[in-house]
Design an enzyme around this catalytic site. Structure first.
Site, PDB file in Angstrom:
ATOM      1  N   LYS A 142       0.292  12.281  -3.401  1.00  0.00           N
ATOM      2  CA  LYS A 142      -0.509  11.672  -4.462  1.00  0.00           C
ATOM      3  C   LYS A 142      -1.621  10.852  -3.816  1.00  0.00           C
ATOM      4  O   LYS A 142      -1.395  10.171  -2.796  1.00  0.00           O
ATOM      5  CB  LYS A 142       0.398  10.791  -5.322  1.00  0.00           C
ATOM      6  CG  LYS A 142      -0.278  10.145  -6.522  1.00  0.00           C
ATOM      7  CD  LYS A 142       0.761   9.335  -7.313  1.00  0.00           C
ATOM      8  CE  LYS A 142       0.181   8.700  -8.573  1.00  0.00           C
ATOM      9  NZ  LYS A 142       1.225   7.979  -9.352  1.00  0.00           N
TER      10      LYS A 142
ATOM     11  N   SER B 207       6.167   7.523 -13.911  1.00  0.00           N
ATOM     12  CA  SER B 207       5.064   8.343 -13.391  1.00  0.00           C
ATOM     13  C   SER B 207       5.464   9.425 -12.406  1.00  0.00           C
ATOM     14  O   SER B 207       4.627  10.243 -12.020  1.00  0.00           O
ATOM     15  CB  SER B 207       3.995   7.445 -12.752  1.00  0.00           C
ATOM     16  OG  SER B 207       3.241   6.791 -13.750  1.00  0.00           O
TER      17      SER B 207
ATOM     18  N   SER C 130       1.658   9.345 -14.150  1.00  0.00           N
ATOM     19  CA  SER C 130       0.363   9.485 -13.500  1.00  0.00           C
ATOM     20  C   SER C 130       0.371  10.416 -12.293  1.00  0.00           C
ATOM     21  O   SER C 130      -0.679  10.741 -11.743  1.00  0.00           O
ATOM     22  CB  SER C 130      -0.142   8.118 -13.062  1.00  0.00           C
ATOM     23  OG  SER C 130       0.743   7.545 -12.084  1.00  0.00           O
TER      24      SER C 130
END
Length: 212
Positions: free
Chosen positions: A69, A168, A144
């Site tokens: 990420k 997330s 996210s």
């Protein structure tokens, strides 16, 4: 993948090249990656194969292509957190998660898309455009860490590391049909992980199976 590399059934270069080709082919539709690192990934894979040929000790993810990420600092590679504000930020150091992933022997393919500063649950708020769910391009992948979940689900990496403050990792993993886990707080170092809520943020894996 790690077992087949160790057994000599496939090389890290072959796996890395195949996944880079897959990213080039399908990621324009999914937009799971903010930054792809073809040259450094190929060089890392070649080094992994050379280390194996020389009989050097191998880490558990030796030669396996993975992604991160874009919230984890990566030395010399831009880390944007999905924001225009950090569009040109190139960290001078690695996050602890980055260090451990590289120390495991993994090959870093690139950095995954995300809701800006991890504030979202759909991966639609990134400055770099929304990520699509690879199971159905008309749907969201969750967030996210939606870019990481989508990349794993679309087989654009064998595994990834996301972050979870209030869901997330777990929510996008569920929406994309893969597996995600939020470890116990403090189990994984947050050093070099750009904060959303420091008392809740936690890094954790997203994989294609529980076994992974």
């Amino acid at each position: 993948a790690a077992r087949r590399i160790r057994d000599g059934q496939v090389s890290s270069r072959e796996l890395t090249g195949a996944l880079l080709d897959r990213i080039a082919e399908i990621d324009p539709k999914i937009n799971a990656y903010i930054t792809v690192l073809p040259e450094s990934a190929k060089a890392r894979a070649a080094a992994c194969d050379e280390e194996q040929a020389r009989g050097l000790p191998l880490g558990p993810l030796h030669g396996v292509p993975v992604g991160l990420k874009d919230i984890f600092c990566t030395r010399g590679v831009r880390t944007t957190c999905g924001s225009k504000i950090l569009g040109g930020f190139i960290p001078p150091y690695d996050a602890m998660v980055t260090e451990k992933v590289l120390a495991s022997g993994a090959v870093l393919l690139g950095k995954h898309n995300m809701d800006e500063f991890a504030m979202g649950s759909s991966t639609e708020t990134s400055h770099f455009g929304p990520t699509r769910n690879p199971c159905d391009l008309s749907r969201i992948p969750g967030g996210s860490s939606g870019g990481t979940a989508a990349a794993v689900a679309a087989m654009m990496c064998f595994a990834g590391v996301g972050t979870d403050t209030g869901g997330s990792i777990r929510q996008p993993a569920s929406l994309c049909g893969v597996v995600g886990m939020k470890p116990t707080y403090g189990r994984v170092s947050r050093y070099g992980m750009i904060a959303f809520a420091s008392s809740l943020d936690q890094a954790g894996p997203i994989t294609r199976s529980v076994a992974d």
